[in-house]
Design a protein around this motif. Structure first.
Motif, PDB file in Angstrom:
ATOM      1  N   VAL A 237      31.308  50.018  -2.066  1.00 54.08           N
ATOM      2  CA  VAL A 237      32.564  50.719  -1.805  1.00 54.08           C
ATOM      3  C   VAL A 237      32.328  52.217  -1.647  1.00 54.08           C
ATOM      4  O   VAL A 237      32.899  52.863  -0.768  1.00 54.08           O
ATOM      5  N   ASP A 238      31.472  52.794  -2.494  1.00 53.97           N
ATOM      6  CA  ASP A 238      31.177  54.225  -2.397  1.00 53.97           C
ATOM      7  C   ASP A 238      30.562  54.560  -1.041  1.00 53.97           C
ATOM      8  O   ASP A 238      30.942  55.542  -0.391  1.00 53.97           O
ATOM      9  N   THR A 239      29.596  53.741  -0.617  1.00 50.62           N
ATOM     10  CA  THR A 239      28.952  53.980   0.674  1.00 50.62           C
ATOM     11  C   THR A 239      29.923  53.728   1.820  1.00 50.62           C
ATOM     12  O   THR A 239      29.976  54.498   2.786  1.00 50.62           O
ATOM     13  N   PHE A 240      30.676  52.652   1.717  1.00 53.55           N
ATOM     14  CA  PHE A 240      31.662  52.327   2.748  1.00 53.55           C
ATOM     15  C   PHE A 240      32.667  53.467   2.902  1.00 53.55           C
ATOM     16  O   PHE A 240      33.033  53.840   4.024  1.00 53.55           O
ATOM     17  N   GLU A 317      43.245  53.388   8.270  1.00 51.35           N
ATOM     18  CA  GLU A 317      43.732  52.363   7.336  1.00 51.35           C
ATOM     19  C   GLU A 317      42.656  51.993   6.329  1.00 51.35           C
ATOM     20  O   GLU A 317      42.933  51.845   5.131  1.00 51.35           O
ATOM     21  N   TYR A 318      41.404  51.884   6.790  1.00 53.90           N
ATOM     22  CA  TYR A 318      40.335  51.498   5.869  1.00 53.90           C
ATOM     23  C   TYR A 318      39.787  52.674   5.073  1.00 53.90           C
ATOM     24  O   TYR A 318      39.101  52.468   4.071  1.00 53.90           O
ATOM     25  N   VAL A 319      40.100  53.897   5.477  1.00 55.48           N
ATOM     26  CA  VAL A 319      39.865  55.035   4.586  1.00 55.48           C
ATOM     27  C   VAL A 319      40.758  54.881   3.352  1.00 55.48           C
ATOM     28  O   VAL A 319      40.315  55.077   2.211  1.00 55.48           O
ATOM     29  N   LEU A 325      40.305  50.132  -3.212  1.00 57.57           N
ATOM     30  CA  LEU A 325      39.218  49.382  -3.849  1.00 57.57           C
ATOM     31  C   LEU A 325      38.679  50.109  -5.077  1.00 57.57           C
ATOM     32  O   LEU A 325      38.388  49.482  -6.101  1.00 57.57           O
ATOM     33  N   LYS A 326      38.561  51.416  -4.977  1.00 56.76           N
ATOM     34  CA  LYS A 326      38.093  52.191  -6.133  1.00 56.76           C
ATOM     35  C   LYS A 326      39.062  52.046  -7.308  1.00 56.76           C
ATOM     36  O   LYS A 326      38.635  51.921  -8.463  1.00 56.76           O
ATOM     37  N   SER A 327      40.358  52.058  -7.006  1.00 54.60           N
ATOM     38  CA  SER A 327      41.347  51.904  -8.066  1.00 54.60           C
ATOM     39  C   SER A 327      41.275  50.519  -8.707  1.00 54.60           C
ATOM     40  O   SER A 327      41.387  50.374  -9.926  1.00 54.60           O
ATOM     41  N   VAL A 328      41.084  49.496  -7.879  1.00 55.60           N
ATOM     42  CA  VAL A 328      40.973  48.127  -8.397  1.00 55.60           C
ATOM     43  C   VAL A 328      39.755  47.997  -9.313  1.00 55.60           C
ATOM     44  O   VAL A 328      39.837  47.398 -10.397  1.00 55.60           O
ATOM     45  N   LEU A 329      38.645  48.574  -8.897  1.00 62.19           N
ATOM     46  CA  LEU A 329      37.434  48.510  -9.724  1.00 62.19           C
ATOM     47  C   LEU A 329      37.620  49.264 -11.038  1.00 62.19           C
ATOM     48  O   LEU A 329      37.123  48.839 -12.087  1.00 62.19           O
ATOM     49  N   ARG A 330      38.341  50.376 -10.985  1.00 62.00           N
ATOM     50  CA  ARG A 330      38.618  51.107 -12.225  1.00 62.00           C
ATOM     51  C   ARG A 330      39.483  50.271 -13.164  1.00 62.00           C
ATOM     52  O   ARG A 330      39.253  50.251 -14.385  1.00 62.00           O
ATOM     53  N   ARG A 331      40.467  49.578 -12.613  1.00 62.11           N
ATOM     54  CA  ARG A 331      41.327  48.743 -13.461  1.00 62.11           C
ATOM     55  C   ARG A 331      40.538  47.585 -14.064  1.00 62.11           C
ATOM     56  O   ARG A 331      40.772  47.205 -15.221  1.00 62.11           O
ATOM     57  N   ARG A 332      39.615  47.028 -13.293  1.00 61.73           N
ATOM     58  CA  ARG A 332      38.767  45.970 -13.853  1.00 61.73           C
ATOM     59  C   ARG A 332      37.923  46.523 -14.996  1.00 61.73           C
ATOM     60  O   ARG A 332      37.782  45.890 -16.051  1.00 61.73           O
ATOM     61  N   ASP A 333      37.351  47.715 -14.801  1.00 62.20           N
ATOM     62  CA  ASP A 333      36.553  48.340 -15.847  1.00 62.20           C
ATOM     63  C   ASP A 333      37.399  48.643 -17.085  1.00 62.20           C
ATOM     64  O   ASP A 333      36.912  48.545 -18.223  1.00 62.20           O
ATOM     65  N   ASN A 334      38.653  49.026 -16.880  1.00 60.79           N
ATOM     66  CA  ASN A 334      39.524  49.314 -18.024  1.00 60.79           C
ATOM     67  C   ASN A 334      39.754  48.075 -18.883  1.00 60.79           C
ATOM     68  O   ASN A 334      39.782  48.149 -20.115  1.00 60.79           O
ATOM     69  N   ILE A 335      39.921  46.924 -18.233  1.00 61.05           N
ATOM     70  CA  ILE A 335      40.103  45.675 -18.971  1.00 61.05           C
ATOM     71  C   ILE A 335      38.853  45.358 -19.787  1.00 61.05           C
ATOM     72  O   ILE A 335      38.925  44.983 -20.959  1.00 61.05           O
ATOM     73  N   GLN A 336      37.689  45.530 -19.164  1.00 64.52           N
ATOM     74  CA  GLN A 336      36.450  45.276 -19.898  1.00 64.52           C
ATOM     75  C   GLN A 336      36.248  46.297 -21.009  1.00 64.52           C
ATOM     76  O   GLN A 336      35.750  45.954 -22.097  1.00 64.52           O
ATOM     77  N   ALA A 337      36.638  47.557 -20.754  1.00 62.94           N
ATOM     78  CA  ALA A 337      36.487  48.593 -21.784  1.00 62.94           C
ATOM     79  C   ALA A 337      37.344  48.263 -23.011  1.00 62.94           C
ATOM     80  O   ALA A 337      36.911  48.474 -24.155  1.00 62.94           O
TER      81      ALA A 337
END
Length: 475
Positions: A237-240, A317-319, A325-337
């Motif tokens: 995602v970062d590279t994309f 649109e994909y920008v 996607l970054k926000s979704v990954l952060r929310r996933r990390d928050n659940i694991q945290a």
């Protein structure tokens, strides 16, 4: 009801495997925004390659890429159209008509027509993300005026936003989980006052602020053991994000330069028309050049229109998708945290229970007038109770983490498929339009050259005949 599957947040199901190496699926682009941003190799997003043995004809090259047609199993169709401006004493805003046709049994009717403003779409997106934090909700267009749009309510801006809102709703409608949301149903069917009432049932401002603070705290705390597959997704995602942002900037610049070229080209044609008025022998050729330039201007206008309506919106649109996607990954990390934090608390409680309280019990027991041994047992019982509560919370969080992971895996595969199809479609459509533009311009100039050659041939024949008639006959 077709296309409906169980919500991963309710029942965890095995997810699709994520390839460990995602780099091969990335569009290879240079880091320099202003130079060569297109692919260093010829790999497309789905891994197919240009083959040297491919036909070189433009039409045959375009025909090499045919998209697979999805099964026609949709049961809900949405159209966003007919924007209207509303002026009140407080504000000015635009509403859009939302037409819905469906065969789903949970809807009371098969057709609905409502009007919604941008804030309503924003509310829907927020509720979907709140209910399904690790599902990828398609982005909305920016709230503020996009670059290049001077007037907020001009026709181009309104039409660009309408198309984006139309795509947003249809992406939600195509999603097997998001499309079953009660908030989505209310958005499509409720009258304005009903929607306002439904909005008030959501979490209050202070509640949302509390969730935001917890999310920030979890982000700062970070996760200890993120699964490798999600680390790979994060890197992708970062590279994309970097590459698609570069493409977006360069495409915007190309569009600007094309418009400037068209403006100059439109000034170029009349020069030849004026010139023809002072050259008696070159009247027809000069007017022919002016006509060719005028026809090329019309073709250039179509090419620019296609670029601004197809490629530019798709890339931008994909920008926005990259940020989603970054926000979704952060929310996933928050659940694991949260899960890891509870485990740390449990470990600390177990350590406390194992500590010898003999001396501490005597001290506190003396102050409180209690039996030291009784005080020790009460503390141990309290710790045992806290440990049991933590174990129950950890079990629930473990299930939540697993379900969140599975939901994201499945949606990630879905998003990649959509992204690949959208970007390939935009690039191929643009390439086909460019080929069409150059072929038509080439045909215009070739036709002009052939006409000039024919005229020269006729004039040459006339001159030869005149010379022959002027010569005396041999005796």
């Amino acid at each position: 009801m077709s296309g409906i599957i169980a919500d991963p947040t309710d029942s965890c199901t095995p997810a699709q495997e994520i390839p460990a190496d995602l780099s091969g699926q990335m569009l290879e682009l240079d880091e320099d925004d202003d130079l060569e941003v297109f692919s260093k190799d010829t790999t497309l997003t789905d891994g197919s390659f240009f083959n040297a043995s491919m036909p070189t004809s433009p039409a045959s090259m375009i025909n090499q890429y045919k998209f697979e047609e999805e099964a026609d199993d949709k049961d809900i169709f949405i159209t966003v159209d007919n924007p209207e401006s509303h002026v009140t004493a407080i504000e000015t805003f635009i509403t859009y008509r939302v037409l819905t046709k469906t065969t789903r049994s949970e809807f009371d009717s098969c057709e609905y027509e409502v009007r919604r403003r941008y804030q309503d779409f924003l509310w829907l997106k927020g509720r979907l993300e709140e209910a399904h934090p690790t599902l990828i909700v398609h982005p909305l267009p920016e709230k503020f005026v996009v670059k290049g749009m001077v007037e907020r309510f001009n026709d181009d801006f309104i039409e660009t936003r309408r198309k984006a809102l139309h795509k947003f709703l249809n992406r939600v409608a195509d999603h097997p989980i998001l499309s079953c949301s009660e908030d989505f149903k209310v958005f499509l069917t409720a009258q304005a006052w009903e929607l306002t009432s439904h909005k008030k049932q959501g979490p209050g401002f202070l509640s949302r602020m509390g969730e935001t603070v917890r999310a920030v705290a979890a982000t700062v705390r970070g996760v200890k053991n993120r699964p490798e597959e999600f680390t790979a997704i994060q890197e992708y995602v970062d590279t994309f994000s970097q590459k698609i942002t570069s493409l977006d900037k360069v495409t915007q610049r190309i569009l600007k330069e094309q418009k400037e070229y068209l403006d100059e080209l439109k000034e170029y044609g009349p020069v030849y028309t004026l010139w023809s008025g002072s050259e008696e022998e070159l009247v027809e050729p000069l007017k022919g050049v002016a006509s060719c330039i005028e026809r090329c201007c019309r073709e250039k206008e179509e090419q620019i229109s296609h670029l601004s309506e197809t490629l530019v919106p798709s890339l931008h649109e994909y920008v926005l998708c990259a940020e989603t996607l970054k926000s979704v990954l952060r929310r996933r990390d928050n659940i694991q945290a949260d899960y890891e934090a509870k485990n740390d608390m449990l470990a600390n409680k177990k350590t406390d229970r194992e500590v010898e309280y003999k001396d501490l019990g005597f001290v506190f027991g003396s102050f409180l007038g209690k039996n030291p041994e009784e005080a020790k047992q009460q503390r141990q019982q309290r710790l045992d109770g806290e440990i049991e509560e933590l174990k129950e919370e950890i079990d629930k969080l473990e299930d939540k983490v697993e379900c969140a992971n599975n939901a994201l895996k499945v949606d990630w595969a879905r998003w990649q498929k959509n992204m690949s199809g959208d970007i390939r479609g935009a690039f191929l459509s643009t390439a086909e339009k460019n080929i069409d533009y150059y072929e038509k311009c080439l045909a215009v100039w070739e036709s002009f050259l052939l006409s000039q050659r024919s005229e020269h041939s006729v004039e040459g024949t006339r001159e030869q005949q005149t010379a022959k008639d002027a010569c005396p006959q041999d005796t």
